[in-house]
Write an enzyme that holds these catalytic residues in place. Structure first.
Site, short mmCIF file in Angstrom:
data_model
loop_
_atom_site.label_atom_id
_atom_site.label_comp_id
_atom_site.label_asym_id
_atom_site.label_seq_id
_atom_site.Cartn_x
_atom_site.Cartn_y
_atom_site.Cartn_z
N LYS A 195 0.86 -1.19 0.00
CA LYS A 195 0.00 0.00 0.00
C LYS A 195 0.88 1.23 0.00
O LYS A 195 2.00 1.20 0.52
CB LYS A 195 -0.89 0.02 1.26
N GLY A 238 -20.48 6.89 2.94
CA GLY A 238 -19.39 7.16 2.01
C GLY A 238 -19.90 7.05 0.59
O GLY A 238 -20.67 6.14 0.27
N TYR A 239 -19.50 8.00 -0.27
CA TYR A 239 -20.04 7.99 -1.64
C TYR A 239 -18.93 8.22 -2.66
O TYR A 239 -19.07 8.95 -3.62
CB TYR A 239 -21.15 9.05 -1.77
N GLY A 240 -17.80 7.56 -2.43
CA GLY A 240 -16.71 7.58 -3.41
C GLY A 240 -16.95 6.49 -4.44
O GLY A 240 -18.11 6.12 -4.70
N ASN A 241 -15.89 5.94 -5.01
CA ASN A 241 -16.04 4.90 -6.03
C ASN A 241 -16.86 3.72 -5.51
O ASN A 241 -17.85 3.30 -6.13
CB ASN A 241 -14.64 4.45 -6.51
N ALA A 242 -16.48 3.17 -4.35
CA ALA A 242 -17.15 1.97 -3.84
C ALA A 242 -18.59 2.27 -3.42
O ALA A 242 -19.52 1.55 -3.80
CB ALA A 242 -16.36 1.39 -2.67
N GLY A 243 -18.79 3.33 -2.65
CA GLY A 243 -20.12 3.65 -2.12
C GLY A 243 -21.12 3.99 -3.22
O GLY A 243 -22.26 3.52 -3.21
N1 GLU Z 1 -7.20 -0.06 -3.27
C1 GLU Z 1 -7.99 -1.22 -3.50
C2 GLU Z 1 -8.02 -2.11 -2.26
O1 GLU Z 1 -7.87 -1.64 -1.14
C3 GLU Z 1 -7.56 -1.97 -4.74
C4 GLU Z 1 -6.13 -2.43 -4.75
C5 GLU Z 1 -5.66 -2.94 -6.08
O2 GLU Z 1 -6.44 -2.98 -7.01
O3 GLU Z 1 -4.48 -3.28 -6.16
O4 GLU Z 1 -8.27 -3.29 -2.33
#
Ligand code: GLU
Length: 419
Positions: free
Chosen positions: A109, A221-226
């Site tokens: 990360k 939360g309303y980003g990509n995932a939300g």
């Molecule tokens: N950031 C996303 C996660 O936390 C995706 C990570 C990725 O695609 O490598 O799983």
């Protein structure tokens, strides 16, 4: 970042979760200690020329937690409250996520302490490119592959890919995932995190004998995932989304919200708040709504020992990483709440990132339906291995998921002769 409300350090949370799993599994003490820490972490200082002619100094990190099963994999976050401990926790969670999903990658990360909301496009581009220049020799399709995460996007991935390709003197599509489609991205990557989560919710409802059609959900939360969870919960499960939120506030309407209307409002005003006809509620009220599914899709440590007893959702689908503390896990489990842990619930993102790398490597691209089909197979297999481990060991789902993942990583470490 630490959630200021709970003041919980996510790395401590990650270590505690591992400690609990290790105790149940009787994990070898040396392996346990090795897994409690990242194998490698890089701290960088980045000078960036700002639009007004001054130079601003930024601090960033890349943490490589474990690559026994394959190259490190994980997103990069841009956030003013980023800390090394948060990035450590998130890197560790990536190790478990890739192992649970059984994809041949490890855990990594990255993060930069910055406020992307106050930076110009040019400043963001210079920062993104400088981050890759500083870390370039530690990255690559066989070493460590970044992707988007909080406040990073396909556009940022495009700059990063370009910078890395310039450094290497050749095109390097496989070095970054979550890229735009025109630059070696994969069909189905943009909604993959939410889609994977929705598939898990469907599995959980089947298991619990719950009929979700017409039932109610709340999304924090309303980003990509939300935002994609809103769209897909309605489209695929027939759920009514009665509350949503973002960093500016929460809105509620018992009749349910239309995804397209909320998106249009957000695009126009920059926030979901003040949506016409909606009531403003607090985050506490949103989390405690009487719903079939609660989707935490924002920051870490929002469900804690303080608010867990008041949660009424039947299913919690953790689209965000680290939204629940270990104490809260136990409380929710004892109260019969079915929690789908982050490792599984948001694993669709990294799974389609892996599909993206595979397509980049053989230079041939799948149709969206093909991606969906393969994602569904992966999510379902991971769901059932978690479920089985939780049942066998009589533990909650997160521990079940950890047991499966830790076993797989430990096996790879053993085969490599690390212990
Ligand atoms: N950031 C996303 C996660 O936390 C995706 C990570 C990725 O695609 O490598 O799983």
């Amino acid at each position: 970042m630490y959630n200021m409300l709970s003041n919980q350090n996510p790395f401590k949370t990650a270590q505690t979760q591992l400690d609990e799993a290790a105790a149940i599994m009787g994990l070898d003490p040396a392996i346990h200690e090795l897994l409690r820490w990242p194998l490698r972490e890089l701290h960088i200082t980045i000078p960036v020329r700002m639009d007004n002619g001054t130079t601003q100094i930024f601090h960033g990190f890349r943490v490589q937690h474990n690559d026994a099963r394959g190259p490190n994999k994980g997103g990069i976050r841009f956030h003013p409250d980023e800390t090394i401990d948060t990035v450590r926790a998130l890197a560790e969670w990536m190790t478990w996520k890739t192992a649970l999903l059984d994809i041949p990658l490890g855990g990594g990360k990255g993060g930069i302490i910055c406020n992307p909301k106050t930076m110009s496009t040019g400043e963001l581009e210079r920062l993104s490119r400088a981050y890759i220049r500083q870390l370039g020799s530690f990255l690559g399709p066989d070493k460590d592959i970044p992707a988007p995460d909080m406040y990073t996007s396909p556009k940022i991935m495009a700059w990063m890919l370009d910078e890395y390709s310039i450094m290497r003197g050749q095109n390097e599509f496989g070095a970054i995932t979550g890229k735009p489609l025109a630059l070696g991205g994969s069909a189905g990557r943009n909604d993959a995190t939410a889609r994977g989560g929705i598939l898990c919710v469907r599995e959980a409802a089947d298991l619990l004998g719950l009929n979700l059609a017409g039932s109610r959900a709340a999304i924090q939360g309303y980003g990509n995932a939300g935002s994609f969870a809103h769209k897909l919960a309605v489209e695929l499960l027939g759920i009514k989304v009665i509350a949503v939120s973002d960093s500016k506030g929460c809105i509620y309407n018992p009749e349910g919200f239309l995804y397209s209307a909320i998106m249009a409002h957000k695009q126009q005003t920059g926030s979901v708040t003040e949506f016409p006809g909606a009531a403003a509620i607090s985050q506490k009220e949103l989390l405690e709504l009487d719903v079939s599914v609660l989707f935490p899709a924002a920051l870490e440590s929002v469900i804690t020992a303080q608010n867990a007893p008041a949660i009424r959702a039947k299913i919690i689908a953790e689209l965000a990483n680290g939204s629940t503390t270990p104490e809260a896990d136990t409380i929710l489990h004892n109260n019969g709440v079915y929690l789908i842990p982050d490792l599984l619930c948001n694993g669709g993102g990294v799974t389609v990132s892996w599909f993206e790398m595979v397509q980049n490597a053989y230079g041939y691209y799948w149709e969206e339906e093909e991606v969906h089909k393969r994602l569904e197979k992966k999510m379902s297999a991971a769901f059932h291995s978690m479920q089985e481990a939780a049942k066998t060991h009589k533990v909650h789902n997160r521990l079940g998921a950890y047991i499966v993942a830790v076993q797989r990583v430990a096996e790879a470490m053993k085969l490599r002769g690390w212990y």
